[in-house]
Design a protein around this motif. Sequence first.
Motif, PDB file in Angstrom:
ATOM      1  N   GLU A  85       0.873  -1.863   0.189  1.00  0.00           N
ATOM      2  CA  GLU A  85       0.270  -0.357  -0.224  1.00  0.00           C
ATOM      3  C   GLU A  85       1.276   1.243  -0.428  1.00  0.00           C
ATOM      4  N   ARG A 244       6.135   7.696   3.092  1.00  0.00           N
ATOM      5  CA  ARG A 244       6.299   7.154   4.534  1.00  0.00           C
ATOM      6  C   ARG A 244       5.015   6.591   5.409  1.00  0.00           C
ATOM      7  N   ALA A 245       4.192   7.181   3.916  1.00  0.00           N
ATOM      8  CA  ALA A 245       2.599   6.703   4.908  1.00  0.00           C
ATOM      9  C   ALA A 245       2.123   6.041   3.432  1.00  0.00           C
ATOM     10  N   LYS A 246       0.863   5.308   3.451  1.00  0.00           N
ATOM     11  CA  LYS A 246       0.107   5.470   2.812  1.00  0.00           C
ATOM     12  C   LYS A 246      -0.491   6.915   1.946  1.00  0.00           C
ATOM     13  N   GLU A 247      -0.780   7.449   2.576  1.00  0.00           N
ATOM     14  CA  GLU A 247      -0.868   8.802   2.081  1.00  0.00           C
ATOM     15  C   GLU A 247       0.542   9.286   0.778  1.00  0.00           C
ATOM     16  N   GLY A 249       1.006   7.593  -1.977  1.00  0.00           N
ATOM     17  CA  GLY A 249       1.056   6.873  -2.870  1.00  0.00           C
ATOM     18  C   GLY A 249      -0.370   7.188  -3.313  1.00  0.00           C
TER      19      GLY A 249
END
Lengths: 307, 516
Positions: A85, A244-247, A249
């Motif tokens: 993700e 760093r995080a799903k945001e 992507g």
Amino acid sequence: MNSINRRRFIGTTAASAAAIAWHNPLFAAPEAVGDGPWDIVAVRNGDPVALFEAGIAALGGMETFVSKGQKVVIKPNIAWDKPPEIPANTNPDLVAAIVRHCLKAGAGKVIVFDHTCHNWERSYKTSGIAKAVVDAGGVMDPANLESHYQMVDLPKTKLLKSALVHKEMLDCDVFINVPVLKHHGGAKLSLCMKNLMGVVWDRRFFHNSGLDQCIADLCFIPKKPDLNIIDAYRILRKNGPQGRAKEDGELAQYQMLGRDMVALDAAAAKLFGMKPEELGFIRFAGEMGAGETNLENVKIKRITLEA
Amino acid sequence: MNAGLYRKIRFAVGGGVLGFSTLAFADIGDWIPAQIARVGLWPQFTPSLLGIAHGAGWIAAGCVAVLLLTLLFGRVYCAMLCPLGVLMDLSAWLARRTGKKRKLPYRPGRTWLRVGAVGICAAGLLAGSAVPLGLLDPYSVFGKITSATLRPLLGWANHWISSATGLFHPVDVSPLAWTTAGVAIGLFVLVVASAVLRGRLWCNTVCPVGAVLGMFSKHAWLRLKIADNACVGCSLCERVCPAQCIDFRNRSIDHSRCVMCLDCVTSCKRSGITLQKHGKTAATPVPAASTGRHAKFTIDRRLFLASAVTIPSAVLGAEDTGPQNATRHHKRAVLPPGAKSLAHFQRSCTGCQLCVTNCPDQVLRPSITAHGLAGFLQPYQDFTVAFCSYNCSNCSQVCPTGAIQPLTITERRAVRTGSVRFFQDLCVVETKGTSCGACNEHCPTQAIRMVPWKNHLTIPEIDEDLCVGCGGCEFICPVRPNRAIIVDGLPVHERAKVLPLGQKNTIREIEEEFPF
């Protein structure tokens, strides 16, 4: 009772057409002018496996690239200890689908590896690629030790005059390069050419000597990719290359296939929203004649799958 | 209890402890997960005792259990729970099987040495360093030996067999730490030689655990007794006693030194040595020939006195404050996350190397001078080898002494172990005018961001609040000899800023036309 009436005929035909159109590129929107063979096949609007199946079909099927008994090396991006993700690595379902198609085309052995940045065992695991590949019948190979690499001279390059290259890759019959489209702090984007850094042992040399030129030099390593597949199902928009995080992507549902790494990288840059000439490695590769930077000279088959 | 049965239990438990400890410390392939290792090492006395001081919870109950066991049955810990003790018995047994049989005559106890050993350890702890304890404590010595010698050997064997046969994948094992391996080999030779020549000499001279447990075993509920009416003075028991604590002439046993192997019981042809409840039998007062001189001056008082003798802390060199001509590249070593502070770490870590073995990235290495002499062989993060993973807190989970406090992965991400320093004048982007970004690539928190610079290039910009001190940037920076970015260890760990980040991908609207 079973005789065909007009209503029934129309209904059946429409249903069959819809069924065929489902995942079948022939019935998708005709977005390419002229006929194949295509330099690039671009597919969108579907899951990674559907995109790949439509794309490889348009290129004539995996049989075009793989013959019976051949040894295939697939090089996805598995550099980071990140889940699918956060698209720092290639999508595992896509890698598995490629493995399956290679085996179906008669490949003797399908090997998958990457020289990871994070701990290799955890990257292989967290990316989901190790399990996907093994389940599909492929082999995960390590690339964590210098002993896995062999020194080769690279006469046609500008900076990277020699390099330790992974032995399996030097030794294979078919080489398939499967990068993921992602942002990169240093090279701006990580694409086909950049993904080949994962077959080389010493990456610090790249960074120390001129990253963009060394990336372009990778077009001249001994075993050129027979097929490149850019995974843009999820695109890493920022904080690349590890995210760093799903945001970070973006679910974009694209995929581009072809032989010319330079042209594919140029197309991917446009998909990301950049001009190809903004990317140093594309410029350098073009100057060295490694591929086509001008997409107007490239025959592209564009397929939009029906949702 | 039947002595034969006890010995069977002793061999089984001892073998289990030795095998488990060896696997735990020589682990090259995650054979024993961190949590299991910690559970298996629960009864180890010293780490558990140190754990009490750091609120280590259930782990601390291990030493209480050992003390209770000692009060009931004597030094059972030494007989079968101490991996080093079992290793000594094994080496002595192998030597007896292959070489000549050695008689071990009775020797009077060297109380001053034992008190001295405890005193040195206590003084070290009071002065703020667990290093002396770590060099004498049997658990930590065993850990050092196994982790620094057997583990690299297994690693080499693994690589060799792997490349020769291709049967399995090669493992990641950090490069051999020569000094540590030298110390470990020295300790190993010392331990084995003393065991072969003199049985449990180590345990009754320099071992602080042996000395402390001896204080309790003297008052144990059950003790070995030589029955006056059975003993014919054949000396068999004295010869087999590895602790050299049986004086057959006086029919006395020094219970503070007895390691409860019960070899004497089985050696006695007349079944004259038995475990007796203390005070029940008509125990004849022990003739004062051997122990009399020290009879009143108990070890307890000596222990107290010795503890008060502090070794000049100058000898320990509290912290390496660096040379006077320190360059801007001089940096303090980075502690493992969870170590809280250098002071806490130095007084709590016995250097058993369990975290070094369990570090999947192999970034933890035993320090020689990195933490100063007061941190000799305590681990530090060596960013020339690797860097600390953002998705791992193994070292904190496995540490049995509480030197590295347990952290979840989420907690680990909020800890700053070091702070990043960037030297732009050394950066490739500045010196060569080419793109790089290797440090930013490896930064898990974007404490290093690439911002636009001249000629379409990007250059690192530091946000110190976000830095966790993982060392990824220092590890990958290609500039030599001095790197353009380093991580300086923090003497007291800080809280890193953790940003709330979205847990969903954004969705791209499908365009009318393909963008290419």
